[in-house]
Design a protein around this motif. Structure first.
Motif, mmCIF file in Angstrom:
data_model
loop_
_atom_site.group_PDB
_atom_site.id
_atom_site.type_symbol
_atom_site.label_atom_id
_atom_site.label_comp_id
_atom_site.label_asym_id
_atom_site.label_seq_id
_atom_site.Cartn_x
_atom_site.Cartn_y
_atom_site.Cartn_z
ATOM 1 N N PRO A 474 -0.089 0.284 -9.517
ATOM 2 C CA PRO A 474 -1.184 1.066 -8.948
ATOM 3 C C PRO A 474 -2.156 1.582 -10.016
ATOM 4 C CG PRO A 474 0.862 1.650 -7.879
ATOM 5 C CD PRO A 474 1.221 0.716 -8.988
ATOM 6 N N ARG A 477 -4.310 -1.202 -11.087
ATOM 7 C CA ARG A 477 -5.294 -1.583 -10.063
ATOM 8 C C ARG A 477 -6.497 -0.648 -10.072
ATOM 9 N NH1 ARG A 477 -0.703 -2.551 -6.752
ATOM 10 N NH2 ARG A 477 -1.135 -0.727 -5.484
ATOM 11 N N GLU A 496 -8.905 -6.792 -3.876
ATOM 12 C CA GLU A 496 -7.629 -6.184 -3.548
ATOM 13 C C GLU A 496 -7.337 -6.417 -2.077
ATOM 14 O OE1 GLU A 496 -6.989 -2.367 -5.249
ATOM 15 O OE2 GLU A 496 -5.215 -1.974 -4.024
ATOM 16 N N GLY A 500 -1.682 -3.910 -1.810
ATOM 17 C CA GLY A 500 -1.989 -3.741 -3.223
ATOM 18 C C GLY A 500 -1.986 -5.034 -4.021
#
Ligand SMILES: Nc1ncnc2c1ncn2[C@@H]1O[C@H](COP(=O)(O)OP(=O)(O)OP(=O)(O)O)[C@@H](O)[C@H]1O
Ligand SMILES: [Mg+2]
Length: 603
Positions: A474, A477, A496, A500
């Protein structure tokens, strides 16, 4: 009148707070550590505006009774150590009794806590002053809410980064502790949206891989190799060469998340020496040793530790090298691929058309080397056998000096003397005898040429029929999200998807999928991503040019016709940076005349 004055308590705590609380992520770290020390099994974090507006962390740990809930905010108030001897063997994450006091002096804090549902309390503190204490019903455990961080310290507030950046740093802390405590459930939300949800896994060694899978995905977790024997002081997991993407190196000392320079330096050195590579694989290193053998009180944010017995680092080093050896055993070649059998792509031929015949040189396979159309007197079939030095070929040359006009040094002449074992060019220059690594030299020259070409034009794009799925944590990202427009402007189509996962459905022509993935993850993990498109573009282009150049450059053990070698040298000496390859390796060694004279006893 004396000019020295004692600072007020409030000012003194604000100064002290500066050591501990630098940004929202430092608050998250302190609160998390407190929850873990309180034995929490479930931790929930809620953030607003990257933690700048609000941070709320709730746990199901031991909770506090009324008196403790108030005392917790005093400086030097701790339940964790009492004596100097305790300090010498700290087994909790906290021990200074400073964190809550520091946080409360620079924010608006509300703590609600209960040792049992009937005995709950809420304390409100602002800028270090207690505003209210009242009973409050809540389940066992503690929640701390920190609002308006640095509301009373504008100078500090100014140094905060964008909410996205601060959020990412907060998530990195949660991920870090998530990896340290697989048995604890972590949930992190930003403005109501869940960004990280790590369900509890088995405790200790057995849960580590599960937790890594939760954070980074299965493709990384499934290929990791164990470090050290089970149950030993040095344990963990290290990746294979294919995991050398992004910055995924984690070190835990007695389950404390640290960024210990000494340990990381050992790791980087081991990779360089064992793999001969600058591409560092993922590392999850768990060091567990008796608390009295580690000094944790050496860094203001406890990010580094000191080992009382220096020999401990030796055993870390040994375990790392062994694991790296095992990890390499499964991979074809670490980092830089030596032989690529595929044909040059159209884009590549377009880019490499000048001067050296790059497509012919770079894409030739080792087996084809002997038969290649180099038209050279040196050419011998079977000269290159991978892994071994090629057989020596003596072939005296009678060649005139070629002028090499260096950008930096003005015109100079040099004479090509020959090629050593198909690898090094021997050059007589005014300064002395030069040994030029032909692969690295070619790489440098191609790199500069490619970078110029790529900067000048929008690179061609190749659309993929099947997208490449990239697994990123995360926090990674978030970093990529900030760079997506800039990536788009240079030919990457990255999106995306739900769950995720990232889909890469277009990439700059001339790049392989694996390289694109590596580059995307390097951006996701490395330092600060330049947010402005031009800077990012320049960086991506440098990366792209370096990887294309490395793949295309003439390999070692490759006979090179004298004309080609001279063309290479001429272009090299005109390069902006003739003496280092894009990866930082040296291009040439010089044995200067003074040195030679000394060695032959003429001086
Ligand atoms: N989440 C929590 N659950 C239970 N007790 C807590 C919690 N957070 C803080 N405490 C109590 O408050 C005390 C003070 O916390 P604080 O973080 O300020 O200091 P510390 O953890 O002892 O040391 P350090 O400054 O090194 O973190 C702790 O010693 C602990 O007793
Ligand atoms: Mg603490």
């Amino acid at each position: 009148v004396p000019t020295i004055q004692i600072l007020s308590d409030r000012l003194a705590s604000q100064i002290a707070a500066g050591e501990v609380v630098e940004r929202p992520a430092s608050v998250v770290k302190e609160l998390l550590e407190n929850s873990l020390d309180a034995g929490a099994g479930e931790i929930e974090l809620d953030l607003e505006a990257g933690g700048r507006r609000r941070i709320r962390l709730a746990d199901d740990g031991s909770g506090m009774e009324r008196a403790d809930a108030l005392l917790a905010f005093d400086r030097h108030a701790t339940s964790k150590i009492r004596t100097f001897e305790d300090l010498e063997q700290v087994s909790t994450l906290g021990f200074r009794g400073e964190a809550l006091a520091s946080i409360a002096s620079v924010a608006r804090v509300e703590l609600s806590t209960a040792i049992s549902p009937e005995d709950g309390w809420r304390v409100r503190i602002e800028g270090g002053r207690v505003l209210s204490v009242e009973p409050a019903a809540r389940p066992r455990g503690t929640a701390v809410e920190v609002a308006s961080l640095f509301f009373n310290v504008p100078a500090r507030r100014k140094f905060l980064k964008t909410p996205e950046t601060e959020l990412r740093r907060c998530l990195e802390i949660v991920q870090g502790y998530g990896l340290s405590r697989p048995e604890v459930r972590f949930l992190a939300r930003h403005e109501g949206r869940a960004l990280l949800d790590l369900p509890g896994a088995p405790p200790g060694e057995s849960g580590r891989r599960d937790r890594i899978r939760q954070v980074f995905g299965a493709s990384l977790a499934d290929e990791l190799v164990a470090i050290g024997p089970a149950g030993g002081q040095v344990g963990g997991l290290v990746g294979k060469a294919s995991s050398a993407k992004g910055r995924r190196q984690f070190v835990f000392v007695n389950r404390r998340l640290v960024r210990d320079r000494a340990v990381l330096a050992l790791f980087y050195r081991s990779v360089r020496e064992e793999w001969r590579s600058e591409d560092f694989p993922a590392l999850f290193l768990y060091l567990e040793l008796p608390p009295e053998d580690v000094d944790v009180n050496v860094h203001p944010q406890k990010a580094e530790v000191r080992f009382r017995n220096p020999r401990f680092l030796v055993s870390v080093d040994e375990a790392l090298r062994q694991a790296l050896g095992k990890a390499r055993g499964f991979a074809a070649a670490p980092g830089r691929a030596i032989v690529e059998a595929s044909a040059p792509s159209a884009a590549w031929e377009g880019l490499g058309g000048r001067g050296l015949d790059a497509s012919g040189a770079g894409w030739i396979s080792e087996a084809e080397a002997g038969a290649a159309a180099w038209g050279s007197a040196w050419e011998r079939p079977g000269v290159s056998s991978p892994g071994k030095l090629a057989e020596t070929i003596y072939s005296p040359l009678d060649r005139r000096p070629v002028p090499l006009s260096g950008r930096s040094g003005g015109a100079r002449t040099a004479r090509l003397l020959g090629q050593y074992k198909g690898t090094l060019l021997l050059v007589e220059s005014q300064e002395g005898l030069m040994l030029v690594d032909q692969h690295v030299a070619h790489e440098r020259v191609l790199y500069e040429r490619l970078r110029r070409d790529l900067l000048g034009a929008k690179p061609e794009v190749q659309n993929l029929l099947q997208p490449i799925w990239i697994e990123a944590s995360p926090a990674e990202r978030l970093r990529l999200a900030a760079a997506i427009d800039a990536l788009d402007s240079i030919g990457f189509d990255l999106r995306e998807h739900s769950g995720g996962r990232l889909a890469l459905s277009a990439l700059p022509a001339g790049m392989t999928g694996e390289e694109a993935e590596r580059l995307v993850l390097a951006l996701a993990g490395g330092g600060e991503v330049p947010v402005e498109a031009p800077a990012l573009r320049a960086r991506v282009i440098e990366n792209l040019a370096a990887s294309l150049a490395c793949r295309a450059a003439v390999k070692m053990h490759h006979p090179l016709a004298p004309e080609k070698a001279e063309a290479l040298l001429t272009e090299l000496f005109e390069a902006e940076q003739p003496f280092a390859c894009p990866h930082g390796r040296p291009v040439a060694l010089l044995l200067d005349d003074r040195d030679l004279e000394t060695r032959f006893g003429r001086r």
